[in-house]
Each structure stands twice: as C-alpha cells, then as structure tokens.
Motif scaffolding. Structure first.
Motif, PDB file in Angstrom:
ATOM      1  N   ASP A  73      14.348  69.243  17.245  1.00 27.31           N
ATOM      2  CA  ASP A  73      15.942  71.114  17.571  1.00 27.31           C
ATOM      3  C   ASP A  73      15.381  71.503  19.333  1.00 27.31           C
ATOM      4  OD1 ASP A  73      18.400  72.018  17.235  1.00 27.31           O
ATOM      5  OD2 ASP A  73      16.771  73.646  16.049  1.00 27.31           O
ATOM      6  N   THR A  74      16.981  70.999  20.348  1.00 30.63           N
ATOM      7  CA  THR A  74      16.293  72.316  21.534  1.00 30.63           C
ATOM      8  C   THR A  74      17.720  73.530  21.033  1.00 30.63           C
ATOM      9  OG1 THR A  74      16.157  69.840  22.483  1.00 30.63           O
ATOM     10  CG2 THR A  74      16.829  71.203  23.740  1.00 30.63           C
ATOM     11  N   ALA A  75      17.306  74.310  21.933  1.00 35.63           N
ATOM     12  CA  ALA A  75      18.448  75.150  21.840  1.00 35.63           C
ATOM     13  C   ALA A  75      18.730  75.060  23.529  1.00 35.63           C
ATOM     14  CB  ALA A  75      17.563  76.500  21.406  1.00 35.63           C
ATOM     15  N   TYR A  76      20.325  75.274  22.931  1.00 34.35           N
ATOM     16  CA  TYR A  76      20.880  76.089  24.702  1.00 34.35           C
ATOM     17  C   TYR A  76      21.920  76.552  24.878  1.00 34.35           C
ATOM     18  CZ  TYR A  76      24.825  72.938  22.785  1.00 34.35           C
ATOM     19  OH  TYR A  76      25.474  72.705  21.822  1.00 34.35           O
ATOM     20  N   VAL A  77      22.481  76.943  26.056  1.00 38.14           N
ATOM     21  CA  VAL A  77      24.097  77.913  26.066  1.00 38.14           C
ATOM     22  C   VAL A  77      24.590  76.812  25.825  1.00 38.14           C
ATOM     23  CG1 VAL A  77      24.578  79.815  27.286  1.00 38.14           C
ATOM     24  CG2 VAL A  77      21.773  78.964  27.165  1.00 38.14           C
ATOM     25  N   ALA A  78      25.349  77.916  24.089  1.00 39.02           N
ATOM     26  CA  ALA A  78      26.619  76.908  23.917  1.00 39.02           C
ATOM     27  C   ALA A  78      27.861  77.826  24.980  1.00 39.02           C
ATOM     28  CB  ALA A  78      26.697  76.935  22.374  1.00 39.02           C
ATOM     29  N   SER A  79      27.663  79.282  24.910  1.00 38.54           N
ATOM     30  CA  SER A  79      28.824  80.077  25.168  1.00 38.54           C
ATOM     31  C   SER A  79      28.326  81.395  25.792  1.00 38.54           C
ATOM     32  CB  SER A  79      29.720  80.360  24.350  1.00 38.54           C
ATOM     33  OG  SER A  79      29.697  80.795  23.259  1.00 38.54           O
ATOM     34  N   VAL A  80      29.264  82.300  26.726  1.00 37.06           N
ATOM     35  CA  VAL A  80      28.656  83.451  26.731  1.00 37.06           C
ATOM     36  C   VAL A  80      30.177  84.199  26.242  1.00 37.06           C
ATOM     37  CG1 VAL A  80      28.421  85.118  28.807  1.00 37.06           C
ATOM     38  CG2 VAL A  80      27.705  82.533  28.592  1.00 37.06           C
ATOM     39  N   THR A  81      30.190  85.096  26.057  1.00 35.89           N
ATOM     40  CA  THR A  81      31.336  85.691  25.205  1.00 35.89           C
ATOM     41  C   THR A  81      30.851  87.287  26.491  1.00 35.89           C
ATOM     42  OG1 THR A  81      30.879  84.846  23.095  1.00 35.89           O
ATOM     43  CG2 THR A  81      31.970  87.392  23.476  1.00 35.89           C
ATOM     44  N   ALA A  82      32.156  87.995  26.589  1.00 33.54           N
ATOM     45  CA  ALA A  82      32.416  88.913  27.273  1.00 33.54           C
ATOM     46  C   ALA A  82      32.595  89.860  26.219  1.00 33.54           C
ATOM     47  CB  ALA A  82      32.696  89.054  28.342  1.00 33.54           C
ATOM     48  N   ILE A  95      24.828  85.989  24.514  1.00 33.63           N
ATOM     49  CA  ILE A  95      25.182  84.387  24.816  1.00 33.63           C
ATOM     50  C   ILE A  95      25.138  83.859  23.147  1.00 33.63           C
ATOM     51  CG2 ILE A  95      23.531  82.952  25.188  1.00 33.63           C
ATOM     52  CD1 ILE A  95      22.029  84.255  27.408  1.00 33.63           C
ATOM     53  N   VAL A  96      25.497  83.132  23.259  1.00 34.93           N
ATOM     54  CA  VAL A  96      25.991  82.192  21.736  1.00 34.93           C
ATOM     55  C   VAL A  96      24.933  80.804  21.749  1.00 34.93           C
ATOM     56  CG1 VAL A  96      27.584  80.972  20.277  1.00 34.93           C
ATOM     57  CG2 VAL A  96      28.415  83.075  21.289  1.00 34.93           C
ATOM     58  N   PRO A  97      24.536  80.784  21.374  1.00 33.91           N
ATOM     59  CA  PRO A  97      23.055  79.039  20.907  1.00 33.91           C
ATOM     60  C   PRO A  97      23.783  78.157  20.513  1.00 33.91           C
ATOM     61  CG  PRO A  97      21.882  81.167  19.278  1.00 33.91           C
ATOM     62  CD  PRO A  97      23.489  82.126  20.237  1.00 33.91           C
ATOM     63  N   GLY A  98      23.404  77.174  20.999  1.00 33.69           N
ATOM     64  CA  GLY A  98      23.404  76.141  19.814  1.00 33.69           C
ATOM     65  C   GLY A  98      22.327  75.170  20.409  1.00 33.69           C
ATOM     66  N   HIS A  99      21.969  74.668  18.862  1.00 30.99           N
ATOM     67  CA  HIS A  99      21.251  73.479  19.000  1.00 30.99           C
ATOM     68  C   HIS A  99      21.335  71.935  19.026  1.00 30.99           C
ATOM     69  CE1 HIS A  99      18.514  77.034  17.958  1.00 30.99           C
ATOM     70  NE2 HIS A  99      20.257  77.373  17.153  1.00 30.99           N
ATOM     71  N   ALA A 100      21.082  71.013  20.325  1.00 33.07           N
ATOM     72  CA  ALA A 100      20.644  69.975  20.092  1.00 33.07           C
ATOM     73  C   ALA A 100      19.899  69.164  18.911  1.00 33.07           C
ATOM     74  CB  ALA A 100      21.187  69.586  21.653  1.00 33.07           C
ATOM     75  N   GLU A 101      20.002  68.079  17.707  1.00 26.20           N
ATOM     76  CA  GLU A 101      19.037  67.611  17.118  1.00 26.20           C
ATOM     77  C   GLU A 101      19.088  66.381  17.554  1.00 26.20           C
ATOM     78  OE1 GLU A 101      18.054  68.719  12.524  1.00 26.20           O
ATOM     79  OE2 GLU A 101      19.732  67.401  13.069  1.00 26.20           O
ATOM     80  N   LYS A 133      23.696  69.101  30.850  1.00 25.95           N
ATOM     81  CA  LYS A 133      24.351  69.429  31.347  1.00 25.95           C
ATOM     82  C   LYS A 133      24.527  70.983  31.637  1.00 25.95           C
ATOM     83  CE  LYS A 133      28.727  68.073  34.401  1.00 25.95           C
ATOM     84  NZ  LYS A 133      29.677  67.342  34.310  1.00 25.95           N
ATOM     85  N   SER A 134      24.180  71.604  33.169  1.00 22.71           N
ATOM     86  CA  SER A 134      25.331  73.385  33.421  1.00 22.71           C
ATOM     87  C   SER A 134      26.149  73.155  34.254  1.00 22.71           C
ATOM     88  CB  SER A 134      23.839  74.088  34.111  1.00 22.71           C
ATOM     89  OG  SER A 134      22.900  73.778  33.301  1.00 22.71           O
ATOM     90  N   LEU A 144      26.241  71.865  28.443  1.00 17.71           N
ATOM     91  CA  LEU A 144      26.636  70.421  27.512  1.00 17.71           C
ATOM     92  C   LEU A 144      25.415  69.815  26.755  1.00 17.71           C
ATOM     93  CD1 LEU A 144      30.135  70.451  29.067  1.00 17.71           C
ATOM     94  CD2 LEU A 144      29.262  71.507  26.815  1.00 17.71           C
ATOM     95  N   PRO A 145      25.497  69.611  26.291  1.00 16.83           N
ATOM     96  CA  PRO A 145      24.144  68.376  25.588  1.00 16.83           C
ATOM     97  C   PRO A 145      24.650  67.262  26.022  1.00 16.83           C
ATOM     98  CG  PRO A 145      24.601  69.307  23.583  1.00 16.83           C
ATOM     99  CD  PRO A 145      25.184  70.308  24.719  1.00 16.83           C
TER     100      PRO A 145
END
Length: 180
Positions: A73-82, A95-101, A133-134, A144-145
C-alpha cells in the motif's frame, strides 16, 4: 402422444432420483483437507538475480477456494483542500491522502478427482505501481499514481505433492498441494 410424454417424464424422474441419491452419498463423504503451498519468485531479467517474494502455507478443503494476497500500500497526496473564511482569506489547508494498492491477489481451489489426482484451479489479479506523477496547480501539489493491471486464470491436474508452475507478469508462481 400422452404415452410418449409419460415416458419422458418417467425417465426424467428416474434420472433425477438417481442424481439425488448420488448427491446424497457424496454429501456424506468427508471432504479432503489440503495444505496449499504458494511460492512466488521474481527474476530480474537484466541481472539474473532471483528474489523470493512469498513462501506461504494455506489450508483449505477440496472444492473450497483459498485466497492469498501479497500487496503493498503506497500513500500519496490525493488532494489539497483550502479553508476560506467569510472575507475570502485562506485560513488553513488540509491534505487528503489516497492509497494505491499494488501486488498480487490470487485464489487457489484444489479439487479431488475420482482417480486421486488433484485439479488445481487458480485466478489472479496482478497490479504494479509504475509511476507517481506530481502535478502542481495554483501552488498546490497533488500526486497521481499510474498502476498497470493484469489478470488471468487457469487450471492443471497434478498428483499430490507435485508442483503446478505458471507465470504471472514478472513473477513465477509455484503451487504445491499436499494432504493436510
């Protein structure tokens, strides 16, 4: 015509009755318990190095699928909310994390054949994280995974203790069934 219809119904009832008796007899037989050994390796085609990825022992009954997972499981930054106040001023960000399995999920089903051999049915889903990709928009960076997917299934008939080997992507999977 009525005589023919009665003959068809009678033969169908006889066939159904014999199937019911056979099914009832099979239901009373204890299912065979199996130990399922799953060995997964990866061979680097450039260097020739072999890495053992998994060496697992699982238990199941004849005709019952046993699941197996080897995932990362790889965590990544899925979105940033202001958060904006009533005056339109940015007062915070989250920061809203996402997970790529990614990895291997498979199911193995050993089935006892009348001759004592074992039919091994398998299905797998293989995924790999190939890139992260950032992307920066208005000073906010998200990721984006990119994940490649492959799947397959198959079956083979083996003797108890004999291996069944197949390739799943860049991995070599060997399944050995033995009686528990």
């Amino acid at each position: 015509m009525k005589h023919t219809s009665l003959a068809i119904i009678a033969s169908a009832l006889l066939a159904f009755g014999s199937m019911s008796i056979a099914s009832a007899n099979e239901a009373h037989a204890a299912p065979t318990e199996y130990s399922v050994h799953v060995h997964i390796i990866k061979v680097d085609s450039n260097s020739g190095k072999v890495a053992v990825l998994s060496d697992a022992n699982l238990s199941t009954l004849s005709g019952k699928a046993v699941p197996f997972k080897m995932l990362q499981d790889t965590a990544y930054v899925a979105s940033v909310t202001a958060t904006i106040d009533a005056k339109g001023k940015n007062i915070g960000e989250s920061i809203v994390p996402g997970h790529a399995e990614a990895g291997l999920k498979m199911s193995v089903t050993p089935i006892t054949m009348p001759n004592g051999a074992v039919k091994v049915e398998y299905a797998y889903d293989l995924s790999s994280l190939v890139a992260m990709k950032s992307i920066t928009v208005k000073g906010k960076t998200i990721q984006l995974p990119t994940i490649d997917y492959a799947n397959g299934n198959g079956a083979g008939i083996v003797g108890v203790g004999s291996p069944l080997t197949f390739k799943a992507g860049d991995k070599v999977v060997t399944i050995t069934i033995s009686k528990a």
